[in-house]
Each structure stands twice: as C-alpha cells, then as structure tokens.
Motif scaffolding. Structure first.
Motif, PDB file in Angstrom:
ATOM      1  N   VAL A  87     -18.654  -9.370  39.310  1.00  0.00           N
ATOM      2  CA  VAL A  87     -18.501  -8.669  38.032  1.00  0.00           C
ATOM      3  C   VAL A  87     -19.254  -9.425  36.932  1.00  0.00           C
ATOM      4  N   PHE A  88     -19.057 -10.734  36.915  1.00  0.00           N
ATOM      5  CA  PHE A  88     -19.731 -11.513  35.872  1.00  0.00           C
ATOM      6  C   PHE A  88     -21.241 -11.529  36.065  1.00  0.00           C
ATOM      7  N   SER A  89     -21.686 -11.517  37.322  1.00  0.00           N
ATOM      8  CA  SER A  89     -23.128 -11.470  37.550  1.00  0.00           C
ATOM      9  C   SER A  89     -23.717 -10.233  36.898  1.00  0.00           C
ATOM     10  N   LEU A  90     -23.009  -9.124  37.074  1.00  0.00           N
ATOM     11  CA  LEU A  90     -23.508  -7.874  36.514  1.00  0.00           C
ATOM     12  C   LEU A  90     -23.521  -7.939  34.986  1.00  0.00           C
ATOM     13  N   ALA A  91     -22.443  -8.478  34.407  1.00  0.00           N
ATOM     14  CA  ALA A  91     -22.395  -8.591  32.951  1.00  0.00           C
ATOM     15  C   ALA A  91     -23.495  -9.523  32.462  1.00  0.00           C
ATOM     16  N   ALA A  92     -23.680 -10.643  33.164  1.00  0.00           N
ATOM     17  CA  ALA A  92     -24.715 -11.597  32.755  1.00  0.00           C
ATOM     18  C   ALA A  92     -26.096 -10.962  32.868  1.00  0.00           C
ATOM     19  N   TYR A 148     -14.601  -5.609  47.720  1.00  0.00           N
ATOM     20  CA  TYR A 148     -15.761  -6.499  47.722  1.00  0.00           C
ATOM     21  C   TYR A 148     -17.021  -5.734  48.085  1.00  0.00           C
ATOM     22  N   TYR A 149     -16.931  -4.910  49.130  1.00  0.00           N
ATOM     23  CA  TYR A 149     -18.119  -4.140  49.538  1.00  0.00           C
ATOM     24  C   TYR A 149     -18.588  -3.237  48.407  1.00  0.00           C
ATOM     25  N   PHE A 150     -17.642  -2.599  47.759  1.00  0.00           N
ATOM     26  CA  PHE A 150     -18.012  -1.682  46.681  1.00  0.00           C
ATOM     27  C   PHE A 150     -18.708  -2.441  45.553  1.00  0.00           C
ATOM     28  N   ALA A 151     -18.077  -3.541  45.097  1.00  0.00           N
ATOM     29  CA  ALA A 151     -18.665  -4.313  43.998  1.00  0.00           C
ATOM     30  C   ALA A 151     -20.033  -4.842  44.395  1.00  0.00           C
ATOM     31  N   LEU A 152     -20.117  -5.347  45.636  1.00  0.00           N
ATOM     32  CA  LEU A 152     -21.388  -5.900  46.100  1.00  0.00           C
ATOM     33  C   LEU A 152     -22.470  -4.825  46.107  1.00  0.00           C
ATOM     34  N   GLY A 153     -22.098  -3.629  46.588  1.00  0.00           N
ATOM     35  CA  GLY A 153     -23.067  -2.547  46.611  1.00  0.00           C
ATOM     36  C   GLY A 153     -23.577  -2.214  45.225  1.00  0.00           C
ATOM     37  N   VAL A 154     -22.639  -2.069  44.284  1.00  0.00           N
ATOM     38  CA  VAL A 154     -23.031  -1.741  42.912  1.00  0.00           C
ATOM     39  C   VAL A 154     -23.952  -2.823  42.355  1.00  0.00           C
ATOM     40  N   VAL A 155     -23.546  -4.086  42.535  1.00  0.00           N
ATOM     41  CA  VAL A 155     -24.323  -5.193  41.967  1.00  0.00           C
ATOM     42  C   VAL A 155     -25.708  -5.241  42.598  1.00  0.00           C
ATOM     43  N   CYS A 156     -25.791  -5.056  43.920  1.00  0.00           N
ATOM     44  CA  CYS A 156     -27.099  -5.130  44.586  1.00  0.00           C
ATOM     45  C   CYS A 156     -28.034  -4.049  44.064  1.00  0.00           C
ATOM     46  N   VAL A 157     -27.517  -2.821  43.985  1.00  0.00           N
ATOM     47  CA  VAL A 157     -28.378  -1.722  43.533  1.00  0.00           C
ATOM     48  C   VAL A 157     -28.854  -1.978  42.108  1.00  0.00           C
ATOM     49  N   ALA A 188     -33.564  -1.604  25.249  1.00  0.00           N
ATOM     50  CA  ALA A 188     -32.950  -2.830  25.761  1.00  0.00           C
ATOM     51  C   ALA A 188     -31.454  -2.804  25.506  1.00  0.00           C
ATOM     52  N   PHE A 189     -31.057  -2.378  24.303  1.00  0.00           N
ATOM     53  CA  PHE A 189     -29.623  -2.291  24.012  1.00  0.00           C
ATOM     54  C   PHE A 189     -28.952  -1.301  24.942  1.00  0.00           C
ATOM     55  N   ALA A 190     -29.605  -0.154  25.168  1.00  0.00           N
ATOM     56  CA  ALA A 190     -28.985   0.873  26.002  1.00  0.00           C
ATOM     57  C   ALA A 190     -28.803   0.371  27.427  1.00  0.00           C
ATOM     58  N   ILE A 191     -29.858  -0.176  28.013  1.00  0.00           N
ATOM     59  CA  ILE A 191     -29.776  -0.564  29.421  1.00  0.00           C
ATOM     60  C   ILE A 191     -28.857  -1.751  29.584  1.00  0.00           C
ATOM     61  N   SER A 192     -28.952  -2.698  28.650  1.00  0.00           N
ATOM     62  CA  SER A 192     -28.050  -3.847  28.708  1.00  0.00           C
ATOM     63  C   SER A 192     -26.600  -3.388  28.626  1.00  0.00           C
ATOM     64  N   SER A 193     -26.321  -2.479  27.691  1.00  0.00           N
ATOM     65  CA  SER A 193     -24.939  -2.016  27.548  1.00  0.00           C
ATOM     66  C   SER A 193     -24.492  -1.239  28.774  1.00  0.00           C
ATOM     67  N   PHE A 194     -25.422  -0.508  29.384  1.00  0.00           N
ATOM     68  CA  PHE A 194     -25.067   0.214  30.608  1.00  0.00           C
ATOM     69  C   PHE A 194     -24.564  -0.766  31.662  1.00  0.00           C
ATOM     70  N   TYR A 195     -25.326  -1.832  31.875  1.00  0.00           N
ATOM     71  CA  TYR A 195     -24.933  -2.839  32.869  1.00  0.00           C
ATOM     72  C   TYR A 195     -23.589  -3.444  32.512  1.00  0.00           C
ATOM     73  N   ILE A 196     -23.450  -3.815  31.221  1.00  0.00           N
ATOM     74  CA  ILE A 196     -22.214  -4.480  30.810  1.00  0.00           C
ATOM     75  C   ILE A 196     -21.041  -3.516  30.938  1.00  0.00           C
ATOM     76  N   GLY A 197     -21.280  -2.243  30.611  1.00  0.00           N
ATOM     77  CA  GLY A 197     -20.219  -1.254  30.740  1.00  0.00           C
ATOM     78  C   GLY A 197     -19.767  -1.091  32.183  1.00  0.00           C
ATOM     79  N   VAL A 198     -20.725  -1.014  33.089  1.00  0.00           N
ATOM     80  CA  VAL A 198     -20.354  -0.898  34.504  1.00  0.00           C
ATOM     81  C   VAL A 198     -19.602  -2.154  34.941  1.00  0.00           C
ATOM     82  N   ALA A 199     -20.056  -3.312  34.435  1.00  0.00           N
ATOM     83  CA  ALA A 199     -19.355  -4.551  34.776  1.00  0.00           C
ATOM     84  C   ALA A 199     -17.917  -4.495  34.271  1.00  0.00           C
ATOM     85  N   GLY A 200     -17.735  -3.959  33.053  1.00  0.00           N
ATOM     86  CA  GLY A 200     -16.378  -3.865  32.511  1.00  0.00           C
ATOM     87  C   GLY A 200     -15.518  -2.934  33.341  1.00  0.00           C
ATOM     88  N   ALA A 201     -16.108  -1.813  33.770  1.00  0.00           N
ATOM     89  CA  ALA A 201     -15.352  -0.876  34.606  1.00  0.00           C
ATOM     90  C   ALA A 201     -14.974  -1.529  35.930  1.00  0.00           C
TER      91      ALA A 201
END
Lengths: 359, 311
Positions: free
Chosen positions: A58-63, A187-196, A237-250
């Motif tokens: 989760v933190f990797s995605l937010a970072a 774990y599989y789900f989070a890993l899949g999301v993060v990898c993609v 940049a704000f949009a895509i960054s926030s998208f990633y952070i939002g998915v990380a928050g979810a």
C-alpha cells in the motif's frame, strides 16, 4: 562482471526503447516477480503477509504517487494523507451505493474521484511554487480530513465514525475485502494492483508526458519557452499522482486494515509517505519501493531490537526512541546519500559493471 | 444553509457587538501567539533559506525543558537561563551535524532534514522529560480585564503575550537593522556566496540564527505552555504558524506579526459565527483555506519579496 553490458547489442528501435534494455535487469525483475507471486504466498505466515507485505504494498503505491508529483514534476505536496482518505471514503461510498459493482471498478472510480480532488487542490500550483505550495496543500490535508470526520454522509451515518469495509469479491469465490478474505487473497490482489500501476508509472515517466513533467521540474520557465504547457503538465501530474494515492488509500482501508476512518490519514501519514519518497529516491520508481520497505520495516526493527538483546523497555519510552531513531536516521541518510536508496543501487550497479577491476 | 452562512452571522454580529469585540480581541491576541512561533520560522528562512519545520517542536522542547528544570527545583529565572543555554547548544549541534554536511543541497533536502530534526527532538524531549502533561509552577496573571462597563472581557495572559511579542519584534527589528551581526545576517540571506566572499563566516551566522530562533521558541513555549499546558499537542501549534507565514511572506518579520493577527482574528470570528452552520471545529482548516485563497491573488504573501525569475 555481473553487470556486463558489452555484447548486448540493440539492433532495433524496439530493443532500444525497451523498459529493461539490459538482460540482467530482465532476469532480476523476473526473479523478483517470481518470488512475489510464487514463493512469498506459498511459504509466508499470515502475520508476515498481512502485517508486513500489505502495508509495504500500500505504501509503495502511495509513494509511487507522491514520487510522480514530487520527484518527476517537482511539486511538493503535504496532502498525501488527505488524498488517501479521499480514495478510501470514495471507494466506501461507491461500493455501498452499488454493491454489485466489481471491486476493481470501485477502486478505479475512487482513484478517478481522488484525481479530480487532486486537480482542484493542484490549481494553486499554477501560481505558487515550492514551500508556499507545500503549505497550500496542507489546506487540502486539514479540510478534507475535517470533512470526512464531520459529515456523516461519508460514513453512511454510522454513529462511531469508524466503519468496516464490506466484503467484496474480485471473482466469484475470490474475496479480497471484508473479514472473510484470507491474507493470501488480499496479498495477491494488492500485489496485482501495485504491479499493474507500477508498470504503468514506469512507462508513463519515460514517455512524452513524463518528459514534460521532468522539464517542468528542472526549469519551468525554460520548459514553457520550448512549448510545454505548464498548466497541462502540472495538473496532469496532480491528477495521476492523486489517482495512485487514492487507490493506495482505498487499498489501505479495504485490503489492509478493513476499516475506513479519517483519523488513519492524518498529517503524519503525509509525512510518512514523504519520507519514503525522499529516502527511497526522488524521481525513481524503484526508489518508491525501497523507501516504502525501509519505513515499514524500521519501526518493527526498533520495536523488536531491545527485546532481542534482552533489554526490557517501557512501550511509551520505546515509542519516543522510535521517533528519535527515525529522525536521526533521516538526517544521516540525507547527509550520506541525498538522492536516496535508489542512488545506492545505481552506484552498486556501476561497481558490479567493473568488478573485479576497480577502474 | 445559504441563510445560515450569509445572513445569520452578520445579524448576530450586529446584535451582539460586544461579543464580537470580545471574540475579535481574543482572536488578535491568540494571533500574536501564532506570530511568536512564526517568527522563529522567519528568522531561519531569512538567514539561510531553510524552511525549518522543527520550529514547532523547538517550542515544545523549550517549554518541556523549562518545566523540567523547574521540577528539579530551579527557580523560574534560572530554569529559563538554563533552557537558553540548552537551545544555544542545540543551535551548535544543528549547525555542526545537520546544516554543515548538507550545505549546497536542494531546499527540499534541507526541509526534509528539519522534519527529521523535528522527529528527533520530539522523541528526545519526551525521553528525557517524560510525556505526561505538565504545567508551569510560576504565576502568570490569568484574570480578565473588564472593558466597556464590564461587557467585554480581555484575558491578562493574552495581553501579556501581546506585549511580550511586541517587545520581541521590536528587539529583533533593531537587532536586524542596527547591529553588525544583523547586517551580516541580512547579507547571508541575500546571497550566501557573496556574503562568504566578503568574509562573513556562514557557520557562525547559522549558529546565531538558530540560537535566536531557539530563544524565540522559549518565549513562545512559555506563553503557549502557560495558556494550554505543556504537552505534545503544543507542537501542533507550529502547524498553525504555517498559514501565518504564507499570509505574511516567508521573509518578513512584520509580515509574521500582521499575518498572525489576521489569522488569529479571522479564525476565531469564523469559528464563533460561521462555525455552527458548518458543523464546528472549522478552526482546524480555516486558516489554511484563508491562506490558500489569499495566495491565489498574491503568491508572495503580504510582505514577502516578489519572486523574480530570469531564464
């Protein structure tokens, strides 16, 4: 020796533009993916998966999200926590309003909603820069958390303000949220999301849009002169960054903690992610992962270390020492390697290339 | 909703002018306290271009240290002097172990280092002095003055804070404008390299500004500590100082004061008259949103230096 590039000729444009042009990198990534998808779920304990790997992912995605904004586009934001909260609450509202919707779409919609919020709070970046912008993003941090706390609609009028994530499945029988989901499935789900998303980010930063971000970061006025539109670049940049952070928050709320509460996303969460980006390496996809691993592991090591050598310590004192060590380590790492751990790996690669010859 | 936001508050203000006045005065005096914290930021930013995030923790640390020494039986004046010594020592430490190795790095790296410093001081202060809530043993006036036939109350402690802040700002203004060191500080702020080339020792200058910021932190720590007791949440006040800085400009001492007054008065008025319509506790974010809106019109703050960019 280990990293010998000689003889690896690129004969086509496609080969020249590959994500990992060097054979060793390809093998390395394949091994890491094999371990992540095969070895870890097969052998790791539930504790390891749900208390170490899930927060790490989760933190990797937010970072990754913050790194796109800060490392690639040069816009400092302290509102990461609030954007994670947006993702979590948007996902909660969407999934309770449309229980039939697949959780993947819920996450994507939540990310898109967060992106819209991110663009809104990114608008000041067109006028203001640097630390002024950092403080302006604090407005997002405090306002959004206040709103999620105060407005009952976000929690479906739950009296306690803390709500648990409803159980949802990606495929029939493959539950990833709620109490029935097993740690391996989560774990599989989070890993899949993060990898993609990491693969997408890697491609994004080396394509046209990534290069416009970097041009803005390096010198915005010069970038404007050569025809880059600062507005489009910064807001994307704000949009895509926030998208990633939002998915990380979810992911945080649904897959990691299984509860949605605003207090989990206070300003310290913003700092935590900021530390990951800086320690891992600004402007580096790999760095986001290294930084996340470091910040997730550090408190655990500090908490376990005294007990391991036989010293019994008060928990409160341990908490203070954790803060002290974390602060000191941040300063030490910044002094030793201001470009973060990704740079250490880069140096290591250079050495391996020449090994065993020193020059 | 529209009525509650745009009509009712004004009606209330018109109906209870004395209450409004009281809120305004208490807001202004709270604002002065914000300014005290903001001053520490401005000093360091002015002299080294470092955005010192640790200032809020320095306020907490100073307050903890004063209380700690007094718990050991030191009289108040001695505790304050000892704390000043500690803060100067801290300034030397910061210069030697944080600033000097990081010289010439990006601003963001310096900023991160001060966040690291904030975490360190946070843990360090509480490891040494404990994390329980403390209060000052010495007496500061806490009664209320009554103005306008007893219709308006003004807290003496707030008033004292205002006076002390005014004295401090006056002293700092003289220090910056009239003394040799002050001139050197301004030279360093303008251009590090030029200052070094005319023989101004950069390292000493940094020690001096961090010491002065530390002493400002003691004053702020005592005033805030007397008002809200000494505990960890004190450091959160530093976050309130940030919108003050934006409003006033990062480099302006008068800006920190006026920004503080605007933020303090604005947020108290907003909380009292607009807060109920919005669900309360809007103090948390009002200052930030005010600062954000303001920035859109004047990006460098009220008194900040205009940012001129050349290619």
């Amino acid at each position: 020796m280990f990293y010998r590039e000689a003889g690896q000729f690129k004969a086509t444009y496609a080969a020249d533009q590959a994500i990992f042009p060097i054979l060793q990198d390809k093998i390395g990534i394949a091994i890491i993916l094999a371990i992540a998808f095969g070895v870890i779920p097969a052998f790791a304990s539930d504790y390891f998966l749900s208390s170490l790997m899930l927060p790490f992912l989760v933190f990797s995605l937010a970072a990754l999200g913050l790194n796109i904004l800060l490392g690639y586009c040069g816009q400092l934001s302290l509102g990461t926590g609030a954007f994670m909260a947006c993702g979590a609450f948007f996902a909660y509202k969407i999934t309770t309003a449309f229980p039939e919707l697949n959780i993947i779409f819920v996450f994507l919609l939540a990310g898109a909603g967060t992106a819209a919020v991110g663009v809104f709070f990114g608008l000041p970046s067109l006028r203001i820069k640097g630390f002024y912008l950092a403080v302006a993003t604090l407005a997002a941090q405090f306002f959004l958390i206040w709103m999620f706390n105060k407005v009952d609609w976000w929690t479906n009028f739950s009296p306690s303000g803390v709500i648990s994530a409803p159980p949802r499945e990606v495929l029939p029988g493959f539950a990833v949220t709620g109490s029935s989901a097993t740690p391996v499935d989560r774990y599989y789900f989070a890993l899949g999301v993060v990898c993609v998303l990491a693969l997408l980010a890697k491609n994004m930063v080396r394509s046209r849009i990534g290069r416009t971000w970097m041009a803005i970061r390096d010198m915005d006025i010069a970038a404007e002169i050569i025809g880059i539109r600062p507005m489009a670049a910064k807001l994307s940049a704000f949009a895509i960054s926030s998208f990633y952070i939002g998915v990380a928050g979810a992911l945080w709320a649904f897959v990691y903690t299984s509860s949605v509460e605003a207090l989990a996303f206070d300003i310290n969460r913003s700092f935590q992610v900021l530390f990951m980006v800086i320690i891992g390496g600004l402007g580096s996809i790999l760095g986001s992962f290294l930084g996340a691993a470091f910040i997730v592991l550090l408190p655990i090591i500090i908490n376990q270390a005294p007990a391991a050598v036989g010293i019994v310590m008060d928990t409160a004192l341990l908490g203070h020492i954790e803060f002290m060590v974390l602060g000191a380590l941040i300063i030490i790492i910044l002094i030793a390697e201001p470009h973060g751990m990704a740079r250490l790996w880069q140096i290591g690669k250079e050495k391996l290339r020449l090994w065993p010859f020193p020059h | 909703m529209i009525e509650a936001l745009f009509i009712t508050p004004f009606v209330e203000i018109a109906e209870y002018p004395y209450f409004f006045l009281e809120v305004l005065i208490s807001g202004l005096l709270t604002g002065v306290m914000y300014s005290l914290v903001a001053l520490g930021f401005v000093l360091i930013f002015k002299a080294s271009g470092v955005f010192n995030f640790a200032q809020g923790i320095m306020v907490l640390f100073a307050a903890l240290t004063v209380v700690g020494f007094m718990d050991y039986g030191a009289p108040a004046w001695l505790a304050i002097i000892l704390t000043a010594v500690v803060m100067v020592g801290l300034a030397f430490g910061v210069e030697r172990y944080v600033m000097r190795p990081l010289v010439n790095q990006d601003h963001i790296i310096m900023f991160m280092a001060t966040i690291g410093l904030a975490y360190f001081l946070d843990g360090f202060g509480q490891t040494i002095w404990g994390s329980d809530v403390k209060s000052f043993a010495f007496d500061l006036p806490r009664d209320n003055y009554q103005l306008l036939d007893g219709e308006v109350f003004v807290n003496q402690l707030d008033l004292l804070g205002g006076v002390i802040a005014a004295l401090l700002v006056g002293g700092l203004a003289i220090f910056f404008q009239k003394t040799k060191i002050g001139r050197a500080l301004r030279a360093v702020a303008d251009d590090h390299q030029a200052a070094m080339s005319v023989g101004i020792p950069l390292n000493q200058i940094w020690v001096i500004v961090w010491s002065v910021a530390g002493i400002v932190a003691i004053v702020a720590g005592i005033m805030w500590g007397a008002k809200v007791t000494v505990q960890f949440s004190l450091s959160l006040i530093a976050l309130k100082a940030l919108p003050v800085l934006i409003l006033g400009g990062f480099t302006s001492i008068p800006g920190a004061i006026i920004g503080g007054l605007i933020i303090g008065a604005g947020e108290k008025i907003a909380e009292n008259f607009w807060g109920p319509a919005l669900g309360g506790a809007i103090e948390d974010w009002f200052a930030y949103v005010l600062a954000l809106v303001f920035l859109l019109f004047r990006p460098q703050g009220l008194f900040g230096e205009k940012i001129i960019e050349r290619v």
